[in-house]
Write a protein that holds these residues in place. Structure first.
Motif, short mmCIF file in Angstrom:
data_model
loop_
_atom_site.label_atom_id
_atom_site.label_comp_id
_atom_site.label_asym_id
_atom_site.label_seq_id
_atom_site.Cartn_x
_atom_site.Cartn_y
_atom_site.Cartn_z
N ASN A 37 0.82 -1.21 0.00
CA ASN A 37 0.00 0.00 0.00
C ASN A 37 0.86 1.27 0.00
O ASN A 37 1.66 1.48 0.91
CB ASN A 37 -0.90 -0.01 1.24
CG ASN A 37 -1.97 1.06 1.18
OD1 ASN A 37 -2.10 1.77 0.18
ND2 ASN A 37 -2.75 1.16 2.24
N TYR A 159 -6.67 8.17 11.93
CA TYR A 159 -6.68 7.11 10.93
C TYR A 159 -7.62 5.98 11.34
O TYR A 159 -7.63 5.56 12.50
CB TYR A 159 -5.27 6.54 10.75
CG TYR A 159 -5.20 5.44 9.73
CD1 TYR A 159 -5.24 4.10 10.12
CD2 TYR A 159 -5.14 5.72 8.37
CE1 TYR A 159 -5.19 3.08 9.18
CE2 TYR A 159 -5.08 4.71 7.43
CZ TYR A 159 -5.11 3.39 7.84
OH TYR A 159 -5.07 2.39 6.92
N GLU A 262 1.39 -7.08 11.29
CA GLU A 262 0.95 -6.85 9.91
C GLU A 262 2.05 -6.23 9.07
O GLU A 262 2.07 -6.42 7.85
CB GLU A 262 -0.30 -5.98 9.88
CG GLU A 262 -0.10 -4.56 10.29
CD GLU A 262 -1.40 -3.77 10.25
OE1 GLU A 262 -2.43 -4.24 10.76
OE2 GLU A 262 -1.39 -2.66 9.67
N ARG A 283 0.24 -11.43 13.34
CA ARG A 283 -0.59 -10.86 12.28
C ARG A 283 0.02 -11.00 10.89
O ARG A 283 -0.54 -10.47 9.92
CB ARG A 283 -0.81 -9.37 12.56
CG ARG A 283 -1.55 -9.09 13.84
CD ARG A 283 -3.04 -8.99 13.61
NE ARG A 283 -3.42 -7.76 12.92
CZ ARG A 283 -4.35 -7.72 11.97
NH1 ARG A 283 -4.95 -8.84 11.57
NH2 ARG A 283 -4.66 -6.58 11.38
N ASP A 316 -6.41 -3.38 1.67
CA ASP A 316 -5.25 -3.11 0.84
C ASP A 316 -4.42 -4.34 0.58
O ASP A 316 -3.38 -4.28 -0.06
CB ASP A 316 -4.38 -1.99 1.42
CG ASP A 316 -4.01 -2.25 2.86
OD1 ASP A 316 -4.90 -2.10 3.71
OD2 ASP A 316 -2.84 -2.62 3.13
N GLU A 339 -8.72 -11.40 9.72
CA GLU A 339 -9.30 -10.08 9.47
C GLU A 339 -9.95 -10.08 8.10
O GLU A 339 -9.41 -10.63 7.13
CB GLU A 339 -8.22 -9.01 9.54
CG GLU A 339 -8.74 -7.60 9.25
CD GLU A 339 -7.67 -6.55 9.38
OE1 GLU A 339 -6.49 -6.92 9.47
OE2 GLU A 339 -8.02 -5.35 9.43
#
Ligand code: CS2
Ligand code: MG
Length: 402
Positions: A37, A159, A262, A283, A316, A339
Motif C-alpha cells: 500500500n 486514521y 501486519e 498478524r 489493501d 481479518e
C-alpha cells in the motif's frame, strides 16, 4: 512443466493492487498478490526487472527452491518491497501446484483442521455513539468479532475512524495526508469506548482494537490494564515492534491479549516476540511475509509457543491474498482469527473468487488452487492512481509513529 510468462498488473478498482500472473507451458496459470500500500510501483518494478527474467524456463513446482533463489539469492534480504515481490511469485506457484493436483490449496498443506474460519471486521465512528451503532450494524450482518476505532475529541482526523476504510484513491491521497496525534487525548477515550460497547452489545461478542504503533510500552501497559474489565479479544500494534524486547514491559503489566505483525515481512521480525510469548497473535499475512511458503513456517513457529494466527486482511491486501490466507487459516492447527474488512463490488469484479462468507465465518471454497482469479479486462478499466497512506505528527509538529 516450465514457467513461460510472468506478467505484473497494477490496477485501481477503488484502491491499487499489484497482481502477478505466472503462465506455464502446460496451460496452467497461477495468480499472486504483491500489493504494498502506497509503494505499489516499487514492487511492480522489482518483479518486472529483477525477478521475472530469472524465472522463465524454471519448473513452477520447485516453489521452495525458487523462494530461496529470490530470498537468499537477492543478497539484499528482507524488507517490504522484496518480500511482497517474493509473495506474489510464491502465491502464484502454490496456485499452479494446487490446480495441477486438482485440489484446493489447503489440501496440500495438510487438509482442513476446521470447518470454517472465524473472521472479524471493522466498525468505527467519530463519536462513541456512532461507533456503537456501527458495531451493531456489523453484528446484524452476522459478525461475532469486530475491531472498533473511534475519533478523539480535539483531533481533526484519526486514521481508521472515518466512514470509509476500504477504498484509497488519489482523489484523497495524491500526497500523504498529514494527521495530528495526541496520546494524552487518546488514552482516556478508549476505555470509554469499550465501556459503551459492552453496555450496548454485551459480553459475548469479540472486541478488538488497533493502536497503530502510536504508544510507548508503558502507555500500552496502561491502556491494556485499563481495558482488562472489557476482556478484549486483542489489542493490536500498541508500539512499533522493531524493539521486540519492549513488549516485555507491556506483558508485565497487563493480561489483555496482544496482536502484532501486519508490517512484519520475515520470521526474524517476530522471533523474540514469539519465543518469549510476548504476544498472543501473530498478524503476518501472505502478501507481506513472503507468501504461503514463508507464512506457514511463521505459523508453525508460533504454534510451538502458544501464539495463534491472526492474519492481516484489510482491503489493501488484494482478494488473492485474502483467498490464500483462508487456505492457511483452514489448515493451521493454531489458527486464531482472520481479518476481513471486505471489498467493494468493483474490486471483486476484478478478482472472481471461490470463498464464501456466512454468519461471521469464511471458507476458501474447494476450487482447485487458492480459488481467486484475475480478470485482466476488468482490471484494465481501472488504471493505477498514486495514493499514499497518511503521515502522523504530534500537536507540536513532531513526526510520530503510525
Ligand atoms: C490496519 C490496516 O487492518 C488493520 O489492522 O492496521 O488497515 C492498515 O492500516 C493498512 O493495512 C495499511 O495499509
Ligand atoms: Mg492493524
Amino acid at each position: 512443466m516450465k514457467i513461460t510468462e510472468i506478467d505484473v498488473f497494477v490496477s485501481c478498482p477503488g484502491r491499487n493492487f499489484v497482481t502477478v500472473r505466472v503462465r506455464t507451458d502446460e496451460g496452467l496459470t497461477g495468480f499472486g498478490d504483491a500489493t504494498l500500500n502506497g509503494r505499489e510501483l516499487a514492487v511492480a518494478a522489482y518483479l518486472r526487472e529483477h525477478v521475472a527474467p530469472c524465472l522463465i524456463g524454471r519448473d513452477p513446482f520447485r516453489s521452495e527452491d525458487i523462494w530461496h533463489y529470490l530470498y537468499r539469492g537477492a543478497y539484499w534480504r528482507r524488507g517490504p518491497v522484496t518480500m511482497a515481490a517474493i509473495a506474489g511469485i510464491d502465491t502464484a506457484l502454490w496456485d499452479i501446484k494446487a490446480k495441477a493436483a486438482g485440489m484446493p490449496l489447503y489440501q496440500l498443506l495438510g487438509g482442513a483442521a476446521r470447518d470454517k474460519v472465524l473472521c472479524y471486521t471493522h466498525a468505527q465512528g467519530r463519536e462513541i455513539s456512532e461507533a456503537v451503532d456501527a458495531m451493531g450494524a456489523r453484528l446484524d450482518q452476522g459478525y461475532s468479532a469486530v475491531r472498533v476505532q473511534v475519533g478523539i475529541p480535539g483531533l481533526a482526523n484519526v486514521y481508521g475512524t472515518g466512514a470509509n476504510t476500504v477504498t484509497n484513491t488519489a482523489a484523497d491521497n495524491a500526497l500523504p495526508p498529514e494527521e495530528t496525534w495526541s496520546t494524552a487525548k487518546y488514552l482516556p477515550r478508549i476505555p470509554q469506548l469499550f465501556d459503551a460497547l459492552r453496555a450496548a452489545h454485551g459480553d459475548e461478542v469479540h472486541l478488538l482494537h488497533d493502536s497503530h504503533h502510536r504508544l510507548t510500552p508503558i502507555e500500552a501497559a496502561r491502556l491494556g490494564r485499563d481495558l482488562e474489565p472489557y476482556r478484549l479479544f486483542w489489542l493490536e500494534d500498541m508500539v512499533p515492534a522493531e524493539n521486540q524486547e519492549g513488549f516485555r514491559l507491556i506483558r508485565q503489566h497487563t493480561t489483555t491479549p496482544l496482536a502484532v505483525g501486519e508490517v512484519f515481512n520475515t520470521i526474524w521480525d517476530a522471533k523474540l516476540l514469539i519465543e518469549e510469548q510476548l504476544i498472543d497473535y501473530i498478524r503476518a499475512t501472505c502478501v507481506h511475509a513472503g507468501g504461503p511458503t514463508a507464512l506457514r513456517r511463521i505459523m508453525d513457529f508460533a504454534g510451538l509457543h502458544h501464539v495463534r494466527t491472526g492474519c492481516h486482511g484489510a482491503a489493501d491486501m488484494s482478494p488473492i491474498c485474502l483467498g490464500a490466507n483462508l487456505h492457511l487459516d483452514l489448515w493451521a492447527p493454531n489458527f486464531g482469527i482472520q481479518e476481513y474488512s471486505g471489498y467493494t463490488d468493483e474490486m471483486l469484479s476484478v478478482f472472481p473468487h471461490a470463498w464464501r462468507f456466512a454468519d461471521g465465518y469464511l471458507h476458501p471454497g474447494d476450487a482447485p488452487g487458492h480459488g481467486v482469479e484475475f480478470d485482466e479486462t476488468e482490471a484494465a478499466k481501472h488504471p493505477y492512481q498514486r495514493a499514499f497512506l497518511p503521515v502522523n505528527r504530534l500537536e507540536d509538529g513532531t513526526l510520530w509513529h503510525w
